[in-house]
Write an enzyme that holds these catalytic residues in place. Sequence first.
Site, short mmCIF file in Angstrom:
data_model
loop_
_atom_site.label_atom_id
_atom_site.label_comp_id
_atom_site.label_asym_id
_atom_site.label_seq_id
_atom_site.Cartn_x
_atom_site.Cartn_y
_atom_site.Cartn_z
CE LYS A 138 -3.94 -2.22 2.12
NZ LYS A 138 -5.02 -2.19 3.07
CE LYS A 162 -5.78 1.67 5.34
NZ LYS A 162 -6.48 2.49 4.31
NE ARG A 206 -8.52 -9.91 -3.56
CZ ARG A 206 -9.53 -9.23 -3.02
NH1 ARG A 206 -10.71 -9.23 -3.59
NH2 ARG A 206 -9.38 -8.51 -1.93
CD GLU A 252 -6.88 -2.52 -0.39
OE1 GLU A 252 -5.75 -3.04 -0.42
OE2 GLU A 252 -7.83 -3.00 0.24
N GLY A 289 -8.30 -6.19 6.98
CA GLY A 289 -8.37 -5.35 8.19
C GLY A 289 -7.26 -5.62 9.20
CG HIS A 347 -15.42 0.59 0.57
ND1 HIS A 347 -14.22 0.10 1.05
CD2 HIS A 347 -15.57 0.08 -0.66
CE1 HIS A 347 -13.67 -0.68 0.12
NE2 HIS A 347 -14.49 -0.72 -0.92
P1 ADP Z 1 -7.85 -3.99 4.08
O1 ADP Z 1 -7.03 -4.11 2.84
O2 ADP Z 1 -7.16 -4.49 5.32
O3 ADP Z 1 -9.25 -4.54 3.93
P2 ADP Z 1 -8.53 -1.24 3.38
O4 ADP Z 1 -7.45 -0.28 3.15
O5 ADP Z 1 -9.19 -1.84 2.19
O6 ADP Z 1 -8.00 -2.43 4.35
O7 ADP Z 1 -9.63 -0.59 4.30
C1 ADP Z 1 -10.74 -1.34 4.78
C2 ADP Z 1 -11.76 -0.44 5.40
O8 ADP Z 1 -11.19 0.31 6.48
C3 ADP Z 1 -12.34 0.63 4.48
O9 ADP Z 1 -13.39 0.14 3.70
C4 ADP Z 1 -12.81 1.65 5.50
O10 ADP Z 1 -14.02 1.22 6.11
C5 ADP Z 1 -11.74 1.61 6.55
N1 ADP Z 1 -10.69 2.62 6.31
C6 ADP Z 1 -9.48 2.42 5.73
N2 ADP Z 1 -8.76 3.57 5.67
C7 ADP Z 1 -9.53 4.52 6.24
C8 ADP Z 1 -9.37 5.94 6.50
N3 ADP Z 1 -8.26 6.58 6.17
N4 ADP Z 1 -10.39 6.60 7.08
C9 ADP Z 1 -11.53 5.95 7.44
N5 ADP Z 1 -11.73 4.64 7.24
C10 ADP Z 1 -10.76 3.92 6.65
#
Ligand code: ADP
Length: 444
Positions: A116, A158, A292, A288, A165, A208
């Site tokens: 990321k 993150k 896939r 991100e 998550g 999202h």
């Molecule tokens: P993963 O790859 O672990 O699933 P993501 O980056 O796709 O993580 O994020 C998953 C979820 O986390 C998002 O859909 C959102 O709900 C929350 N999220 C991620 N980054 C943020 C942020 N900067 N602010 C608020 N919520 C976030």
Amino acid sequence: MFHKILIANRGEIAVRVIRACRELGISTVAVYSTADENSLHVKFADEAICIGPPKSRDSYLNVTSVLSAAEVADAEAVHPGYGFLAENADFAEMCENCGIKFIGPSSQAMRLMGNKIVAKTQMEKVKIPVLPWSKTAVKDEKEAVEMAKKIGFPVIIKAAAGGGGKGMKLVHSQASLGNAFHTAHSEALAAFGDGSVYIEKYSESPRHVEIQIIADNHGNVVHLGERDCSIQRRHQKILEEAPSPALDDKLRNAMGEAAIKVAKYIGYTNAGTVEFLLDKNRRFYFMEMNTRVQVEHPVTEMVTDIDIVKEQIRIAAGEKLRFKQKHIRLKGHAIECRINAEDPDTFAPSPGKITRLNIPGGPGVRVDSAIYCDYTIPPHYDSLIAKLIVYGDTRLEAISRMKRALDEFTVEGIKTNIPLHKKILNEHDFIEGRVDINFLNRYV
Ligand code: ADP
């Protein structure tokens, strides 16, 4: 076109890929662990090869076993589904080296998006909006504090290699930053073998919204509109819909164009998803890219009439996209409920034997699943047992159809989250389309 494809996965997605292959006249090879002997994907495939014991790392994640199975069966291509090896660039590269076509993007494109930090850095180069962030991995607690202050609380920590998550921590103030940093780091290290974490501004209650893109090997990139995946529990999606109630054509075009720009910049091919957060002011930020097919791809298939899995196979076989952007029209509304084998109140997994089953049907209803009556859900894998997808002319029709289908869905012997979905669908704010990523925290 390929004659034989190996499906390096299990469960509903393996069945989904087998279905696409059948319709294209391609033979299929299933691989399975000893826990999955009685699985539907094993029964449906033309051939099936056991690749090891129940633990994923000894079977579905075992690159050598999967590749040996492909060689023994003489498969020309491998479809990885989602999860397991789907975003493992080393696996994709090994397939490339063995002369087996990996049905997905190149290992190179996968590597760029797999981390990321690398992905966000690339996006900033092409001026795709991203939330304020640390620009690099944060090394220690001291650096974390400096960064968080600069960005401004609340922030989210993150994992660079993140997914599911894991290694993600929301931090409201400096007092809890140290602990959160260490937990995120160790969680990431345990889950991904890479403890690098970065810090990003936490957006308060965004949606999202993700864009499905599809790209061939001849330079054509098309987007198939968006999916709204705001209904989440602990940052994991549980209900998705297309189109998003929050988008109009103008915003859809802007987000679609941004996603296409991302794909073109990294030379992306095959199906992929660019995930964005959309804030209350209708500003969107790149989060991100998933390299896939997504769990929630069916809602896009329902509103575009495009079979994404078949397109993935055609693209991998070298075919040109058969449609251009102007041919893509979103029609009607689709909703997907992820049906999990879990306690609807505690969310604890509920594997075991299904003693009674009624799968819903009727107009506008699609069920992608790998369960059947008397099937025993093994405890070793994720708890998704079915995806219930409905289509309606309007969002309201889709909602009432989903409620009707959930009422018909009977699963006995194990617990499922069907009651949770019913609750969501009855919430006034959901019906009105007023949702964000914190919806579930407020209502359930
Ligand atoms: P993963 O790859 O672990 O699933 P993501 O980056 O796709 O993580 O994020 C998953 C979820 O986390 C998002 O859909 C959102 O709900 C929350 N999220 C991620 N980054 C943020 C942020 N900067 N602010 C608020 N919520 C976030």
